[in-house]
Design a protein around this motif. Structure first.
Motif, PDB file in Angstrom:
ATOM      1  N   ASN A   7       0.824  -1.207   0.000  1.00 48.50           N
ATOM      2  CA  ASN A   7       0.000   0.000   0.000  1.00 48.50           C
ATOM      3  C   ASN A   7       0.864   1.266   0.000  1.00 48.50           C
ATOM      4  N   VAL A   8       1.848   1.318   0.894  1.00 51.50           N
ATOM      5  CA  VAL A   8       2.657   2.534   1.012  1.00 51.50           C
ATOM      6  C   VAL A   8       3.610   2.687  -0.171  1.00 51.50           C
ATOM      7  N   SER A   9       4.214   1.576  -0.616  1.00 46.82           N
ATOM      8  CA  SER A   9       5.151   1.691  -1.740  1.00 46.82           C
ATOM      9  C   SER A   9       4.444   2.188  -2.996  1.00 46.82           C
ATOM     10  N   SER A  10       3.270   1.652  -3.301  1.00 53.15           N
ATOM     11  CA  SER A  10       2.557   2.073  -4.511  1.00 53.15           C
ATOM     12  C   SER A  10       1.974   3.480  -4.357  1.00 53.15           C
ATOM     13  N   SER A  11       1.454   3.796  -3.176  1.00 57.74           N
ATOM     14  CA  SER A  11       0.825   5.102  -2.979  1.00 57.74           C
ATOM     15  C   SER A  11       1.843   6.238  -3.013  1.00 57.74           C
ATOM     16  N   PHE A  12       2.949   6.078  -2.265  1.00 56.46           N
ATOM     17  CA  PHE A  12       3.923   7.173  -2.219  1.00 56.46           C
ATOM     18  C   PHE A  12       4.618   7.337  -3.564  1.00 56.46           C
ATOM     19  N   PHE A  13       4.893   6.202  -4.258  1.00 57.42           N
ATOM     20  CA  PHE A  13       5.518   6.355  -5.574  1.00 57.42           C
ATOM     21  C   PHE A  13       4.553   7.023  -6.562  1.00 57.42           C
ATOM     22  N   SER A  14       3.264   6.707  -6.467  1.00 58.91           N
ATOM     23  CA  SER A  14       2.282   7.368  -7.339  1.00 58.91           C
ATOM     24  C   SER A  14       2.287   8.874  -7.103  1.00 58.91           C
ATOM     25  N   ASN A  15       2.421   9.270  -5.827  1.00 57.13           N
ATOM     26  CA  ASN A  15       2.504  10.702  -5.506  1.00 57.13           C
ATOM     27  C   ASN A  15       3.755  11.330  -6.122  1.00 57.13           C
ATOM     28  N   LYS A  16       4.871  10.583  -6.104  1.00 59.25           N
ATOM     29  CA  LYS A  16       6.089  11.067  -6.743  1.00 59.25           C
ATOM     30  C   LYS A  16       5.896  11.171  -8.255  1.00 59.25           C
ATOM     31  N   PHE A  17       5.327  10.126  -8.848  1.00 60.42           N
ATOM     32  CA  PHE A  17       5.161  10.054 -10.296  1.00 60.42           C
ATOM     33  C   PHE A  17       4.256  11.177 -10.798  1.00 60.42           C
ATOM     34  N   GLN A  18       3.192  11.452 -10.047  1.00 60.53           N
ATOM     35  CA  GLN A  18       2.230  12.499 -10.446  1.00 60.53           C
ATOM     36  C   GLN A  18       2.659  13.889  -9.966  1.00 60.53           C
ATOM     37  N   ARG A  19       3.777  13.935  -9.236  1.00 63.83           N
ATOM     38  CA  ARG A  19       4.336  15.175  -8.695  1.00 63.83           C
ATOM     39  C   ARG A  19       3.424  15.846  -7.655  1.00 63.83           C
ATOM     40  N   SER A  20       2.429  15.127  -7.179  1.00 61.72           N
ATOM     41  CA  SER A  20       1.572  15.686  -6.126  1.00 61.72           C
ATOM     42  C   SER A  20       2.295  15.703  -4.780  1.00 61.72           C
ATOM     43  N   PRO A  35       6.364  18.946   9.111  1.00 63.21           N
ATOM     44  CA  PRO A  35       7.604  18.204   9.389  1.00 63.21           C
ATOM     45  C   PRO A  35       7.613  16.844   8.688  1.00 63.21           C
ATOM     46  N   ASN A  36       8.818  16.363   8.433  1.00 62.44           N
ATOM     47  CA  ASN A  36       8.955  15.067   7.746  1.00 62.44           C
ATOM     48  C   ASN A  36       8.310  13.928   8.534  1.00 62.44           C
ATOM     49  N   TYR A  37       8.396  14.007   9.873  1.00 63.05           N
ATOM     50  CA  TYR A  37       7.835  12.895  10.655  1.00 63.05           C
ATOM     51  C   TYR A  37       6.315  12.817  10.513  1.00 63.05           C
ATOM     52  N   VAL A  38       5.663  13.962  10.251  1.00 65.71           N
ATOM     53  CA  VAL A  38       4.209  13.941  10.041  1.00 65.71           C
ATOM     54  C   VAL A  38       3.881  13.298   8.686  1.00 65.71           C
ATOM     55  N   ILE A  39       4.695  13.619   7.665  1.00 66.58           N
ATOM     56  CA  ILE A  39       4.488  12.998   6.344  1.00 66.58           C
ATOM     57  C   ILE A  39       4.654  11.484   6.439  1.00 66.58           C
ATOM     58  N   LEU A  40       5.759  11.051   7.069  1.00 65.05           N
ATOM     59  CA  LEU A  40       6.009   9.610   7.211  1.00 65.05           C
ATOM     60  C   LEU A  40       4.885   8.947   8.014  1.00 65.05           C
ATOM     61  N   ALA A  41       4.500   9.566   9.129  1.00 64.11           N
ATOM     62  CA  ALA A  41       3.455   8.978   9.976  1.00 64.11           C
ATOM     63  C   ALA A  41       2.130   8.881   9.233  1.00 64.11           C
ATOM     64  N   GLY A  42       1.810   9.850   8.389  1.00 67.74           N
ATOM     65  CA  GLY A  42       0.546   9.829   7.650  1.00 67.74           C
ATOM     66  C   GLY A  42       0.482   8.671   6.672  1.00 67.74           C
ATOM     67  N   PHE A  43       1.549   8.495   5.886  1.00 66.26           N
ATOM     68  CA  PHE A  43       1.553   7.388   4.917  1.00 66.26           C
ATOM     69  C   PHE A  43       1.603   6.038   5.626  1.00 66.26           C
ATOM     70  N   VAL A  44       2.378   5.955   6.728  1.00 68.72           N
ATOM     71  CA  VAL A  44       2.460   4.695   7.476  1.00 68.72           C
ATOM     72  C   VAL A  44       1.093   4.340   8.081  1.00 68.72           C
ATOM     73  N   ALA A  45       0.387   5.338   8.587  1.00 71.30           N
ATOM     74  CA  ALA A  45      -0.943   5.073   9.157  1.00 71.30           C
ATOM     75  C   ALA A  45      -1.901   4.552   8.087  1.00 71.30           C
ATOM     76  N   GLY A  46      -1.778   5.083   6.862  1.00 72.76           N
ATOM     77  CA  GLY A  46      -2.608   4.577   5.758  1.00 72.76           C
ATOM     78  C   GLY A  46      -2.294   3.125   5.454  1.00 72.76           C
ATOM     79  N   GLY A  47      -0.990   2.782   5.432  1.00 68.57           N
ATOM     80  CA  GLY A  47      -0.595   1.388   5.193  1.00 68.57           C
ATOM     81  C   GLY A  47      -1.065   0.469   6.300  1.00 68.57           C
ATOM     82  N   MET A  48      -0.982   0.968   7.544  1.00 69.21           N
ATOM     83  CA  MET A  48      -1.451   0.163   8.678  1.00 69.21           C
ATOM     84  C   MET A  48      -2.942  -0.107   8.568  1.00 69.21           C
ATOM     85  N   ALA A  49      -3.704   0.919   8.177  1.00 65.41           N
ATOM     86  CA  ALA A  49      -5.165   0.769   8.096  1.00 65.41           C
ATOM     87  C   ALA A  49      -5.537  -0.327   7.106  1.00 65.41           C
TER      88      ALA A  49
END
Length: 257
Positions: free
Chosen positions: A79-92, A102-116
């Motif tokens: 979930n996280v690998s595909s989602s974050f790379f899609s954000n990179k690919f689309q430049r969003s 802060p970076n820790y909030v970005i990391l925590a947000g994507f990790v929480a999505g993967g956990m869910a």
């Protein structure tokens, strides 16, 4: 104390992530559940009936905790690998990076999505497994703790994979050549007591062995590894990966041209 704007940013990332995979739940939640049902039928019923008992339990009961953990691992990671790379690919992702977050909030947000997503798939697989065997939880604290720690660890792993990836093919390399072999050799289908002494020693370098055995202890009360050693190893691996992910974010690895 977490500042309110950071909490709003965290909630926004988690909401976006959960909404993304729930919008296509037929593609994100059902396929791993169907795969595990096939494992229950083929390995649990057909092959398991010829194997007999393992670890003091019938083979179906023995492999169910490992298969639940396997579904959480692969789903959280993917979930996280595909989602974050899609954000990179689309430049969003650039919109997130230029925000005062802060970076820790970005990391925590994507990790929480993967956990869910990982935990949702784990719950679905657990409910489906009840059609094949009965599960009596031996230690609820261990069960919940291992699920949370494992989904965090592999969500962070997926995040790191996405930061290094430069094309969509790159996010399939780690799951295909590293994650899947480690999962199959992580004691999901067998007790390491069956292995020769040398291979038992080699298996102890596989981090997934500790997660599968800790979860099996929480459900059945049996484990090839001392549960506190397993807990310690999972915490160590999690701290290492979180530290690595934060360092990569700080350097802007794969995010800055």
């Amino acid at each position: 104390m977490i500042r309110i704007p950071y909490l709003i940013a965290f909630n926004a990332i988690v909401y976006k992530e959960v909404k993304r995979f729930m919008r296509i739940w037929q593609q994100t939640l059902l396929p791993p559940a169907m795969t595990m049902v096939l494992y229950f039928v083929i390995f649990g019923n057909l092959i398991g009936s010829r194997i007999g008992e393992m670890g003091g339990y019938d083979y179906m009961s023995f492999i169910v905790p490992g298969l639940i953990m396997m579904s959480i691992i692969t789903t959280s990671y993917g979930n996280v690998s595909s989602s974050f790379f899609s954000n990179k690919f689309q430049r969003s992702v650039e919109e997130i990076l230029v925000a005062p977050v802060p970076n820790y909030v970005i990391l925590a947000g994507f990790v929480a999505g993967g956990m869910a997503r990982g935990i949702m798939v784990g719950i679905i697989v657990t409910l489906l497994s009840l059609a094949f065997t009965s599960l009596a939880v031996h230690n609820l604290f261990v069960v919940v703790s291992v699920i949370i720690m494992t989904s965090i660890l592999f969500s962070v792993g997926g995040f790191i994979n996405a930061m290094f990836a430069t094309k969509f093919d790159d996010i399939a390399i780690v799951p295909t050549f590293i994650l899947t072999p480690l999962t199959y050799l992580g004691g999901v289908f067998y007790s390491i007591d069956l292995l020769p002494e040398f291979w038992q020693w080699v298996s102890k370098f596989n981090p997934i062995l500790y997660m599968v055995n800790a979860f099996r202890y929480g459900v059945l009360g049996v484990s090839d590894i001392d549960v506190w050693i397993a807990f310690t190893m999972v915490v160590v691996f999690t701290v290492l990966l979180v530290t690595w992910a934060m360092w990569l974010l700080g350097r802007g690895k794969g995010l800055k041209s």
